[in-house]
Design an enzyme around this catalytic site. Structure first.
Site, PDB file in Angstrom:
ATOM      1  CG  ASN A  34      10.060  75.907  38.601  1.00  0.00           C
ATOM      2  OD1 ASN A  34      10.307  74.755  38.955  1.00  0.00           O
ATOM      3  ND2 ASN A  34      10.313  76.363  37.383  1.00  0.00           N
ATOM      4  CD1 TRP A  35      10.703  74.992  45.207  1.00  0.00           C
ATOM      5  CD2 TRP A  35      11.171  73.005  46.130  1.00  0.00           C
ATOM      6  NE1 TRP A  35      10.159  74.972  46.468  1.00  0.00           N
ATOM      7  CE2 TRP A  35      10.433  73.773  47.061  1.00  0.00           C
ATOM      8  CE3 TRP A  35      11.572  71.721  46.493  1.00  0.00           C
ATOM      9  CZ2 TRP A  35      10.099  73.293  48.328  1.00  0.00           C
ATOM     10  CZ3 TRP A  35      11.238  71.236  47.749  1.00  0.00           C
ATOM     11  CH2 TRP A  35      10.506  72.027  48.653  1.00  0.00           C
ATOM     12  CG  HIS A  40      10.292  77.062  33.091  1.00  0.00           C
ATOM     13  ND1 HIS A  40      11.592  77.357  32.761  1.00  0.00           N
ATOM     14  CD2 HIS A  40       9.996  77.831  34.158  1.00  0.00           C
ATOM     15  CE1 HIS A  40      12.061  78.248  33.623  1.00  0.00           C
ATOM     16  NE2 HIS A  40      11.114  78.553  34.480  1.00  0.00           N
ATOM     17  CD  GLU A  75       8.803  81.940  34.451  1.00  0.00           C
ATOM     18  OE1 GLU A  75       8.795  82.034  35.668  1.00  0.00           O
ATOM     19  OE2 GLU A  75       9.412  81.052  33.840  1.00  0.00           O
ATOM     20  N   GLY A 101      16.587  84.116  36.638  1.00  0.00           N
ATOM     21  CA  GLY A 101      17.818  83.746  37.317  1.00  0.00           C
ATOM     22  C   GLY A 101      18.958  84.712  37.090  1.00  0.00           C
ATOM     23  CB  SER A 132      15.059  88.304  38.901  1.00  0.00           C
ATOM     24  OG  SER A 132      16.056  87.551  38.218  1.00  0.00           O
ATOM     25  N   GLY A 145      11.517  81.321  41.176  1.00  0.00           N
ATOM     26  CA  GLY A 145      12.574  80.320  41.099  1.00  0.00           C
ATOM     27  C   GLY A 145      13.478  80.396  42.318  1.00  0.00           C
ATOM     28  N   GLY A 146      14.593  81.081  42.185  1.00  0.00           N
ATOM     29  CA  GLY A 146      15.615  81.106  43.236  1.00  0.00           C
ATOM     30  C   GLY A 146      15.085  81.457  44.626  1.00  0.00           C
TER      31      GLY A 146
HETATM   32  O1  LIG Z   1      10.063  79.344  37.197  1.00  0.00           O
HETATM   33  C1  LIG Z   1      10.601  80.330  37.689  1.00  0.00           C
HETATM   34  C2  LIG Z   1      11.293  81.282  36.875  1.00  0.00           C
HETATM   35  O2  LIG Z   1      12.107  80.670  35.931  1.00  0.00           O
HETATM   36  C3  LIG Z   1      11.960  82.415  37.612  1.00  0.00           C
HETATM   37  O3  LIG Z   1      13.178  82.020  38.177  1.00  0.00           O
HETATM   38  P1  LIG Z   1      13.992  83.085  39.081  1.00  0.00           P
HETATM   39  O4  LIG Z   1      13.004  83.593  40.110  1.00  0.00           O
HETATM   40  O5  LIG Z   1      15.106  82.312  39.697  1.00  0.00           O
HETATM   41  O6  LIG Z   1      14.435  84.170  38.164  1.00  0.00           O
END
Ligand SMILES: O=C[C@H](O)COP(=O)(O)O
Length: 249
Positions: free
Chosen positions: A9-10, A94, A166, A172, A212, A233-234
């Site tokens: 997910n960008w 989300h 999540e 994040g 994360s 995500g990141g």
């Molecule tokens: O959609 C993805 C999630 O919100 C996880 O984000 P993250 O991997 O940056 O913690």
């Protein structure tokens, strides 16, 4: 049959040039796992991403959609518009949509209905905030999110639903749920589905973990029996990191 899935997910990252650069890097990667791979660029880059990847196994998916087919909803995008450019999967619910755009379970139920009616696959996200985890209320919160948004569906609908747990406190933040915490919640989610739909649905639905996930922790999280993949995500913004996670299966 439950599928392994790793979806990137960008979020609101990458303009057109950056999208092209990242996709060029992604195309150089090798998927040595049996996981399906998806990326969710921003709306403005979906068409370009789809065109660039249409002969590739990486599926391009959307981060959101409106429940209506069309009309006076300034700034919104419909499922039909997504389908018309080749997008067949959409992320709904989300935590950032819930928190910053006030998306409720009731609204999400309508979005889910529309997406399924369009023949789209839904990655449905949910998860508790830190206060719920600390007070021990996390299972109740997750149960009600699932029930309120999905339990009006019939069992067959779950063939086109992927769940993504999540925990908001892990998104994040660099703080990941432990593999045991993820496993416990995923098992609870299957139990919740079982209570309404029976074990065939409960066992067949893919449940992704998000929050994360990095190359360093992916393997341990994915080794848990009820974790079928990740919503990333990141780490999805770097091709090497993203495919290190894909290949952690
Ligand atoms: O959609 C993805 C999630 O919100 C996880 O984000 P993250 O991997 O940056 O913690």
């Amino acid at each position: 049959m439950r599928k392994k899935i790793v979806a990137g997910n960008w979020k609101m990252n990458n303009d057109l040039a950056q999208t092209e650069t990242l996709i060029t890097s992604l195309k150089k990667q090798t998927n040595t796992s049996n996981a399906e791979v998806m990326i969710a660029p921003t709306f403005t880059n979906l068409w370009q991403a789809y065109q660039t990847l249409k002969d590739n196994a990486i599926e391009v998916i959307a981060q959101n959609m409106h429940f209506a087919d069309n009309g006076a909803f300034t700034g919104e995008i419909s499922g039909g518009m997504l389908k018309s450019i080749g997008i067949n999967t959409v992320i709904l619910g989300h935590s950032e949509r819930r928190e910053y755009f006030n998306e409720t379970d009731e609204l999400l139920a309508k979005k889910v209905d529309t997406a399924l009616a369009k023949g789209m696959r839904v990655i449905f996200c949910f998860g508790e905030v830190l206060a719920d985890r600390k007070s021990g209320n996390h299972e109740n919160v997750v149960e009600s999110q699932i029930k309120n948004a999905l339990f009006h569906l019939d069992a067959a609908a779950f063939q086109n639903i992927v769940l993504a747990y999540e925990p908001v406190w892990a998104i994040g933040t660099g703080e990941t749920a432990s593999p045991e915490q993820a496993q416990d919640m995923h098992a609870f989610i299957r139990k919740t589905l079982d209570s309404k739909y029976g074990d065939i649905v409960a066992e067949d639905v893919s449940i992704l973990y998000g929050g994360s996930v990095k190359p360093a922790n992916a393997q341990e999280i994915f080794s848990k029996p009820d974790v079928d993949g990740g919503l990333i995500g990141g780490a999805a913004l770097n091709a090497d990191d993203f495919f290190a996670i894909v290949n952690a299966f």
